[in-house]
Design an enzyme around this catalytic site. Structure first.
Site, PDB file in Angstrom:
ATOM      1  N   LYS A  49       0.856  -1.195   0.000  1.00  0.00           N
ATOM      2  CA  LYS A  49       0.000   0.000   0.000  1.00  0.00           C
ATOM      3  C   LYS A  49       0.881   1.230   0.000  1.00  0.00           C
ATOM      4  O   LYS A  49       1.889   1.283   0.710  1.00  0.00           O
ATOM      5  CB  LYS A  49      -0.828  -0.032   1.308  1.00  0.00           C
ATOM      6  CG  LYS A  49      -1.704   1.145   1.541  1.00  0.00           C
ATOM      7  CD  LYS A  49      -3.139   0.814   1.204  1.00  0.00           C
ATOM      8  CE  LYS A  49      -4.018   2.031   1.102  1.00  0.00           C
ATOM      9  NZ  LYS A  49      -3.789   2.808  -0.137  1.00  0.00           N
ATOM     10  N   LYS A  73       5.737   2.187   8.226  1.00  0.00           N
ATOM     11  CA  LYS A  73       4.596   2.910   8.798  1.00  0.00           C
ATOM     12  C   LYS A  73       3.412   1.962   9.054  1.00  0.00           C
ATOM     13  O   LYS A  73       2.848   1.950  10.135  1.00  0.00           O
ATOM     14  CB  LYS A  73       4.175   4.015   7.820  1.00  0.00           C
ATOM     15  CG  LYS A  73       3.370   5.113   8.434  1.00  0.00           C
ATOM     16  CD  LYS A  73       2.992   6.184   7.424  1.00  0.00           C
ATOM     17  CE  LYS A  73       4.140   7.055   6.982  1.00  0.00           C
ATOM     18  NZ  LYS A  73       3.719   8.189   6.140  1.00  0.00           N
ATOM     19  N   LYS A  85       5.143   2.313  -3.208  1.00  0.00           N
ATOM     20  CA  LYS A  85       5.064   3.716  -3.641  1.00  0.00           C
ATOM     21  C   LYS A  85       5.185   3.714  -5.153  1.00  0.00           C
ATOM     22  O   LYS A  85       5.758   2.787  -5.740  1.00  0.00           O
ATOM     23  CB  LYS A  85       6.213   4.524  -3.033  1.00  0.00           C
ATOM     24  CG  LYS A  85       5.943   5.998  -2.968  1.00  0.00           C
ATOM     25  CD  LYS A  85       5.098   6.329  -1.750  1.00  0.00           C
ATOM     26  CE  LYS A  85       4.828   7.790  -1.592  1.00  0.00           C
ATOM     27  NZ  LYS A  85       4.148   8.072  -0.323  1.00  0.00           N
ATOM     28  N   ASP A 125      -0.901  11.076  -3.544  1.00  0.00           N
ATOM     29  CA  ASP A 125       0.323  11.597  -2.930  1.00  0.00           C
ATOM     30  C   ASP A 125       0.536  12.978  -3.554  1.00  0.00           C
ATOM     31  O   ASP A 125      -0.431  13.605  -3.995  1.00  0.00           O
ATOM     32  CB  ASP A 125       1.482  10.617  -3.204  1.00  0.00           C
ATOM     33  CG  ASP A 125       2.683  10.865  -2.317  1.00  0.00           C
ATOM     34  OD1 ASP A 125       2.625  10.542  -1.133  1.00  0.00           O
ATOM     35  OD2 ASP A 125       3.708  11.395  -2.808  1.00  0.00           O
ATOM     36  N   THR A 169      -4.889  12.745   8.315  1.00  0.00           N
ATOM     37  CA  THR A 169      -3.468  12.830   8.651  1.00  0.00           C
ATOM     38  C   THR A 169      -3.266  13.852   9.778  1.00  0.00           C
ATOM     39  O   THR A 169      -2.584  13.577  10.771  1.00  0.00           O
ATOM     40  CB  THR A 169      -2.654  13.220   7.399  1.00  0.00           C
ATOM     41  OG1 THR A 169      -2.941  12.256   6.392  1.00  0.00           O
ATOM     42  CG2 THR A 169      -1.169  13.234   7.673  1.00  0.00           C
ATOM     43  N   ASN A 200      -3.150  20.711   2.886  1.00  0.00           N
ATOM     44  CA  ASN A 200      -4.090  19.800   3.546  1.00  0.00           C
ATOM     45  C   ASN A 200      -3.674  19.546   4.994  1.00  0.00           C
ATOM     46  O   ASN A 200      -4.435  19.774   5.932  1.00  0.00           O
ATOM     47  CB  ASN A 200      -4.168  18.480   2.752  1.00  0.00           C
ATOM     48  CG  ASN A 200      -4.994  17.420   3.480  1.00  0.00           C
ATOM     49  OD1 ASN A 200      -4.712  17.073   4.622  1.00  0.00           O
ATOM     50  ND2 ASN A 200      -6.028  16.925   2.842  1.00  0.00           N
ATOM     51  N   SER A 328      -6.932   5.253   5.165  1.00  0.00           N
ATOM     52  CA  SER A 328      -6.953   4.554   3.869  1.00  0.00           C
ATOM     53  C   SER A 328      -7.283   3.083   4.085  1.00  0.00           C
ATOM     54  O   SER A 328      -8.018   2.466   3.296  1.00  0.00           O
ATOM     55  CB  SER A 328      -5.590   4.643   3.189  1.00  0.00           C
ATOM     56  OG  SER A 328      -5.448   5.885   2.574  1.00  0.00           O
TER      57      SER A 328
HETATM   58  P1  NAD Z   1      -0.236  20.197   0.120  1.00  0.00           P
HETATM   59  O1  NAD Z   1       0.277  20.234  -1.267  1.00  0.00           O
HETATM   60  O2  NAD Z   1      -1.703  20.251   0.389  1.00  0.00           O
HETATM   61  O3  NAD Z   1       0.420  21.423   0.976  1.00  0.00           O
HETATM   62  C1  NAD Z   1       1.782  21.701   0.964  1.00  0.00           C
HETATM   63  C2  NAD Z   1       1.999  23.040   1.664  1.00  0.00           C
HETATM   64  O4  NAD Z   1       3.401  23.301   1.718  1.00  0.00           O
HETATM   65  C3  NAD Z   1       1.386  24.247   0.947  1.00  0.00           C
HETATM   66  O5  NAD Z   1       0.845  25.137   1.902  1.00  0.00           O
HETATM   67  C4  NAD Z   1       2.575  24.911   0.249  1.00  0.00           C
HETATM   68  O6  NAD Z   1       2.404  26.310   0.066  1.00  0.00           O
HETATM   69  C5  NAD Z   1       3.646  24.617   1.285  1.00  0.00           C
HETATM   70  N1  NAD Z   1       4.985  24.744   0.733  1.00  0.00           N
HETATM   71  C6  NAD Z   1       5.443  24.383  -0.503  1.00  0.00           C
HETATM   72  N2  NAD Z   1       6.737  24.708  -0.643  1.00  0.00           N
HETATM   73  C7  NAD Z   1       7.106  25.262   0.541  1.00  0.00           C
HETATM   74  C8  NAD Z   1       8.316  25.798   1.007  1.00  0.00           C
HETATM   75  N3  NAD Z   1       9.401  25.858   0.235  1.00  0.00           N
HETATM   76  N4  NAD Z   1       8.344  26.270   2.282  1.00  0.00           N
HETATM   77  C9  NAD Z   1       7.236  26.245   3.062  1.00  0.00           C
HETATM   78  N5  NAD Z   1       6.057  25.757   2.657  1.00  0.00           N
HETATM   79  C10 NAD Z   1       5.996  25.278   1.413  1.00  0.00           C
HETATM   80  O7  NAD Z   1       0.420  18.878   0.777  1.00  0.00           O
HETATM   81  P2  NAD Z   1      -0.082  18.067   2.038  1.00  0.00           P
HETATM   82  O8  NAD Z   1      -0.991  16.977   1.599  1.00  0.00           O
HETATM   83  O9  NAD Z   1      -0.516  19.005   3.101  1.00  0.00           O
HETATM   84  O10 NAD Z   1       1.279  17.329   2.468  1.00  0.00           O
HETATM   85  C11 NAD Z   1       2.280  18.006   3.204  1.00  0.00           C
HETATM   86  C12 NAD Z   1       3.328  17.010   3.648  1.00  0.00           C
HETATM   87  O11 NAD Z   1       2.719  15.971   4.420  1.00  0.00           O
HETATM   88  C13 NAD Z   1       4.061  16.286   2.501  1.00  0.00           C
HETATM   89  O12 NAD Z   1       5.388  16.035   2.928  1.00  0.00           O
HETATM   90  C14 NAD Z   1       3.318  14.960   2.402  1.00  0.00           C
HETATM   91  O13 NAD Z   1       4.126  13.939   1.832  1.00  0.00           O
HETATM   92  C15 NAD Z   1       3.035  14.706   3.870  1.00  0.00           C
HETATM   93  N6  NAD Z   1       1.931  13.765   4.085  1.00  0.00           N
HETATM   94  C16 NAD Z   1       0.684  14.076   3.634  1.00  0.00           C
HETATM   95  C17 NAD Z   1      -0.364  13.181   3.873  1.00  0.00           C
HETATM   96  C18 NAD Z   1      -1.764  13.512   3.444  1.00  0.00           C
HETATM   97  O14 NAD Z   1      -2.671  12.748   3.805  1.00  0.00           O
HETATM   98  N7  NAD Z   1      -2.001  14.593   2.724  1.00  0.00           N
HETATM   99  C19 NAD Z   1      -0.119  11.976   4.544  1.00  0.00           C
HETATM  100  C20 NAD Z   1       1.181  11.696   5.002  1.00  0.00           C
HETATM  101  C21 NAD Z   1       2.193  12.612   4.765  1.00  0.00           C
END
Ligand code: NAD
Length: 397
Positions: A49, A73, A85, A125, A169, A200, A328
């Site tokens: 997954k 994880k 992945k 992702d 998350t 998010n 999930s």
């Molecule tokens: P997203 O795309 O919704 O948000 C990303 C945020 O980061 C945005 O606000 C963007 O403006 C900001 N950003 C981008 N570049 C930046 C920089 N240089 N400096 C500061 N901020 C910056 O993504 P997300 O879903 O919120 O995911 C964020 C992190 O969490 C990622 O590393 C992702 O892999 C991890 N993650 C997400 C989930 C999920 O369910 N969405 C689950 C596990 C891990």
């Protein structure tokens, strides 16, 4: 905990690696070929997954590392999945909506013999979302001749998505943080928080922690950071959200760069944007007492020792952001049983799973008297489970 060489050898390489070329008819009528990858790293505990990212810098080595982290994880939080992945090398900003749809369907046409609800289950992702998952479930179901919602998670609710997945998350991270603070007898009202990223994960955890009574000192996005010593009014900030984000719209606050923000004096720092934000060169300047890793690998491996020596507790990504993969899993359970849950049930089950994993982790971590960081202990717990399952399967002596 230590492991035998033969055990580590089994986990040093992924079990299966697929590379594809995906031809897409572009709007111009020309055909463009995209490179796609899927790595099924370990399946000892169940079907593999993990997410699928669309990004120009996707490469096989990165996909392998992320697939391994997914295996750890799932094992750590006790869900019956292995780790995978995938990704496609593409800049989605250069594609029209129709081209993106054809690319998503093209991935499934290449990958369908190797994925499935009991085999390998992709999810959203970076730059992939519920819309893309909708195209994917439709394409897979067409090929199979029946509706198979459990083949991907993160789908729209009407196609079998789970209630509560969007905020899962962030919510999982908030449960972990609240419980951890309880164990060190610290109240939310006395706890200041700095959050990097307002997408998010970052925006949802800001909202949830603000509602829980935490003082949110600073938030940031790609445009920079805002800071207020007395705490930001997160509810008001939400109402200022526009297409360009929210940071430039907030007035009467101090503006900082993302780098400066990471070094603010606070109780909890929450990196929720990108990988490798805290590295050997800035780890020494971090003043937070706790780092809750909501992004994947925001603390680079070369910074862990520096932070441990400074007495900073890092709650690792494999636990802190596992709420997404846990829900999930709930989505998959609902799809495969055709029995759909209320949001309250999703939240309750998420809390119980993630807190159970935290308690097990803390029990082992506290016994070691801080000789090891929480990440190493989390990895050991996960590896032990995977290796035990490998032995039961007879793939390891
Ligand atoms: P997203 O795309 O919704 O948000 C990303 C945020 O980061 C945005 O606000 C963007 O403006 C900001 N950003 C981008 N570049 C930046 C920089 N240089 N400096 C500061 N901020 C910056 O993504 P997300 O879903 O919120 O995911 C964020 C992190 O969490 C990622 O590393 C992702 O892999 C991890 N993650 C997400 C989930 C999920 O369910 N969405 C689950 C596990 C891990």
């Amino acid at each position: 905990m230590s492991f035998a060489d033969s055990e580590l050898e089994l986990l040093r390489r992924p079990r299966r690696v697929f590379t594809f070329t995906i031809p897409v008819i572009m709007d111009s009528g020309k055909v463009k070929i995209f490179n796609g990858y899927r790595v099924q790293y370990n399946d000892a505990l169940g079907p593999t997954k993990g997410g699928l990212r669309f990004h120009p810098e996707v490469n096989l080595e990165e996909v392998k590392t992320l697939a391994f982290l997914m295996a750890l994880k799932s094992a750590l939080v006790g869900i019956p999945f292995g780790g995978a992945k995938g990704g496609i090398e593409v800049d989605v900003r250069e594609l029209s909506g129709k081209e993106l749809e054809r690319l998503s369907r093209g991935f499934i046409r290449e990958a369908h013999p190797f994925i499935g609800e009991r085999v390998d289950i992709p999810a959203p992702d970076v730059n992939t979302d519920e819309k893309i998952m909708g195209y994917m479930v439709d394409e897979y179901s067409k090929i199979k001749g029946e509706f198979v919602p459990g083949v991907v998670t993160g789908k729209p609710i009407l196609l079998g998505g789970s209630l509560g997945r969007t905020e899962a998350t962030a919510l999982g991270g908030s449960y972990v943080l609240n419980k951890y603070l309880e164990t060190i007898k610290k109240e939310p009202k006395d706890t200041s928080v700095v959050i990097q990223g307002f997408g998010n994960v970052g925006s949802n955890i800001a909202r949830i922690l603000h509602d829980d009574g935490f003082k949110i000192l600073a938030i940031s996005d790609v445009n920079g950071a805002i800071y207020k010593k007395e705490g930001l009014d997160i509810k008001e900030i939400f109402s200022m959200q526009t297409e360009n984000g929210v940071i430039p719209n907030v007035k009467k606050v101090n503006k900082l760069t993302n780098k400066e923000m990471l070094e603010l004096d606070c109780d909890v720092l929450i990196p929720a944007a990108l990988s490798h934000q805290i590295m050997a060169d800035n780890a020494g300047n971090i003043k937070a007492k706790i780092i809750l890793e909501m992004a994947n690998e925001p603390v680079a491996p070369n910074a862990d020792t520096i932070l441990r020596k400074k007495g900073i507790t890092v709650i690792p990504d494999v636990l802190a952001n596992a709420g997404g993969v846990i829900v999930s899993y709930f989505e998959w359970v609902q799809n495969t049983s055709n029995n759909y849950w209320s949001k309250e049930k999703v939240y309750k089950e998420l809390e119980s799973r993630i807190i159970e994993a935290l308690s097990l982790l803390l029990e082992k971590y506290n016994k070691l008297d801080k000789e090891e960081d929480m990440r190493s202990v989390a990895y050991s717990i996960a590896l032990e489970k995977i290796l035990k399952a490998e032995k039961f399967r007879g793939r390891l002596k």
